[in-house]
Design an enzyme around this catalytic site. Structure first.
Site, mmCIF file in Angstrom:
data_model
loop_
_atom_site.group_PDB
_atom_site.id
_atom_site.type_symbol
_atom_site.label_atom_id
_atom_site.label_comp_id
_atom_site.label_asym_id
_atom_site.label_seq_id
_atom_site.Cartn_x
_atom_site.Cartn_y
_atom_site.Cartn_z
ATOM 1 N N GLU A 112 49.166 85.053 -14.101
ATOM 2 C CA GLU A 112 49.674 85.056 -12.925
ATOM 3 C C GLU A 112 47.738 84.404 -12.891
ATOM 4 O O GLU A 112 47.848 83.089 -11.818
ATOM 5 C CB GLU A 112 48.402 86.599 -12.205
ATOM 6 C CG GLU A 112 48.152 86.728 -11.327
ATOM 7 C CD GLU A 112 48.491 87.691 -10.002
ATOM 8 O OE1 GLU A 112 49.279 88.496 -10.709
ATOM 9 O OE2 GLU A 112 48.459 87.658 -8.736
ATOM 10 N N ASP A 113 46.850 84.125 -13.528
ATOM 11 C CA ASP A 113 45.800 83.506 -13.190
ATOM 12 C C ASP A 113 45.451 81.554 -14.043
ATOM 13 O O ASP A 113 44.753 81.674 -13.651
ATOM 14 C CB ASP A 113 44.242 83.982 -13.750
ATOM 15 C CG ASP A 113 44.370 85.538 -12.941
ATOM 16 O OD1 ASP A 113 44.716 85.759 -12.168
ATOM 17 O OD2 ASP A 113 43.627 86.169 -12.639
ATOM 18 N N ASP A 297 30.850 125.576 -16.836
ATOM 19 C CA ASP A 297 30.753 125.076 -18.116
ATOM 20 C C ASP A 297 30.358 123.513 -17.591
ATOM 21 O O ASP A 297 30.868 122.382 -17.872
ATOM 22 C CB ASP A 297 32.935 124.939 -18.060
ATOM 23 C CG ASP A 297 33.177 123.952 -16.208
ATOM 24 O OD1 ASP A 297 32.356 124.108 -15.342
ATOM 25 O OD2 ASP A 297 34.380 123.661 -16.163
#
Ligand code: MN
Length: 533
Positions: A112-113, A297
């Site tokens: 993609e880059d 808790d």
């Protein structure tokens, strides 16, 4: 700033099993406390299973390849782009993924880059890794602006398709998103809001559905911080204060429990206390009108023992030591939570009379609770989801009921393009996927996983589509019920069938809840129509 505090008090025995869990008990580390980037050797140490030479070589090659590919690229934060992909790989290794998935994580932004193409990756790393990288590239960049329904549905469709193809693609996407969330500070406020919202609405629920509690918790906390900064700050302050106060109590309880369990010759692999995630803590606080005393808790004590029978024995011993609260003993081992979570829970009056939650589990349950579906890679050799469907290995390795919805998605892929209204269909897939699930049992004790509100018809199709079509009635816990009855968690469902009955009833389309049953009924009716004409 860790958001999952941990006090590891004792590692009672140094057995080989204990090595399975040490390390897993540490929260995911950020390694951003200095300017030095993560080295290859540091990345190696993140793996849950030791790497052999070949696997090391693969990781090293992907590391170098990505480094060259992203050379000179910077992120908004000023960091090298390469750091983002290394961190993505590290998260994958930490949750138990193997070398090939981590390699794909290192390469996930390359096509993609950068100038380098998928073909280049395929030539160097082979088909499997190239396919994973391609899957992530195809998931693409999510755009969830405004309330554009089509865009949102399209995004979901992409995720589901990727999931049905190879679940590892989605796990890599989650790791990618987690690192982007950890570094969200560097983006402009508007973008922060959009990405945080999308993470809360889509990615955290997916992590939850895959049972990866560790990633779900952190994604929620990071989104919460950007979406509701004031509430985040308040909740965080209360949580920190409570944690400090209860830590001492919990420490004493842990010491006493260790002694007691030891004197009964129960091999305790690990006892530790752990603070709740901020967002979940905030929701609980709100539920109890901000009365923190009602949140039992804040710090939970976890006891990890080798085998399932040890869990029950340990529970008995805990109760002789500390008096339990009525109605707070939960057996999620014999009846797991809808996302597959298993453990024994009890809430007791601790040493100074303060209430403490105690969780008892085996190492395997522990890994599954933290890493969900990813834990399967810790225990089995790397296999693709396709292998699962083709049953190329022992079915014990991945319990089928956990994956019923994956099967549904796969069915759907072969069904699409046959005239269903796509939007309706996606809506129902969304219901199947995100809704709470229940477990019902066949009379033989097999577990069937269904969405909330499922009917006996959904149940019978989940068992087998032939049984589905022959359904004439149903018994739930021994009593006759209507076919539109809504099954509850833990019920035993018996389907009554008739040999004469060969086709489903058209009206069932209106009462079924699962996409799987719906598409099967349609398919059967269509086939019958064709045969007639
Ligand atoms: Mn990325």
């Amino acid at each position: 700033m860790t958001n999952c505090k941990q006090l590891v008090i004792a590692s009672a025995t140094k057995q080989s099993r204990a090595t399975i869990i040490t390390g897993l008990l540490l929260p995911l580390k950020r390694d951003r406390n200095d300017k030095f980037y993560m080295t290859l050797d540091q990345l190696y140490t993140k793996f849950k299973n030791p790497l052999n030479q070949q696997q090391k070589k693969l990781v090293a090659e992907a590391f170098e390849f990505a480094k060259h590919a992203h050379e000179g690229q910077k992120r908004k934060s000023g960091e090298d782009y390469f750091e983002h992909v290394v961190q993505t790989g590290a998260i994958l290794a930490e949750i138990g993924m193997r070398s090939r998935t981590v390699a794909a994580g290192l390469l996930h932004d390359v096509p993609e880059d950068t100038e380098i193409t998928l073909e280049d990756i395929k030539a160097k790393f082979g088909e499997e890794i190239a396919k994973l990288v391609d899957g992530i590239t195809k998931l693409g960049k999510f755009k969830l602006r405004g309330d554009k329904k089509e865009v949102q549905l399209e995004n979901l469709r992409k995720i589901f398709m990727a999931m049905a193809e190879d679940i590892r693609v989605v796990i890599i996407k989650l790791a990618d998103r987690l690192h982007n969330m950890r570094t969200l500070e560097a983006l402009p406020p508007e973008k922060q809001q959009r990405i945080a919202k999308e993470t809360m609405e889509i990615f955290a629920p997916i992590a939850n559905r895959l049972g990866i509690g560790e990633i779900k918790g952190e994604l929620e906390d990071l989104s919460f911080k950007f979406l509701e900064p004031k509430n985040y700050k308040t909740a965080k302050e209360i949580l920190d204060r409570e944690f400090t106060q209860r830590k001492k109590d919990v420490g004493v309880a842990i010491e006493e429990l260790k002694k007691e369990l030891g004197s009964h010759r129960i091999k305790v692999l690990e006892v530790h206390g752990r603070a709740k995630h901020v967002y979940r803590f905030f929701l609980k606080l709100k539920k109890h009108n901000m009365n923190v005393e009602r949140v039992y808790d804040v710090v939970a004590v976890r006891i990890i023992v080798p085998e399932i029978p040890d869990c029950y024995e340990a529970l008995g011993i805990v109760h002789t030591k500390f008096r339990p609260l009525v109605g707070r003993i939960k057996d999620y081992i014999s009846l797991p939570k809808p996302n597959g979570y298993r453990s024994l829970h009890t809430t007791v009056f601790g040493p100074s009379g303060r209430i403490i939650e105690i969780q008892i589990r085996t190492p395997r349950m522990h890994n599954e609770a933290e890493f969900g579906i990813a834990a399967h890679w810790i225990y089995s050799s790397p296999k693709t989801w396709r292998d699962y469907f083709l049953r190329r290995y022992s079915p014990e390795e991945i319990p089928e009921q956990e994956l019923f919805w994956v099967k549904q998605l796969r069915e759907w892929q072969t069904e699409t393009g046959q005239g269903d209204n796509e939007e309706d269909f996606l809506k129902s897939v969304k219901v199947d996927f995100f809704q709470n699930h229940i477990f019902a049992f066949t009379p033989k004790g097999d577990i069937i996983n269904l969405p909330e509100g499922a009917t006996p018809i959904d149940f019978s199709y989940a068992v087998h589509s032939e049984i589905g079509a022959r359904t004439v009635g149903a018994k739930v816990d021994g009593k006759m019920v209507a076919l539109d009855y809504k099954i509850h968690n833990g019920q035993v469902v018996e389907i009554l069938t008739s040999k004469e009955m060969k086709l489903p009833n058209q009206d069932w389309l209106r009462i079924v809840r699962t996409t799987y049953a719906k598409s099967r009924i349609r398919q059967q009716l269509r086939r019958a129509e064709k045969a007639e004409s």
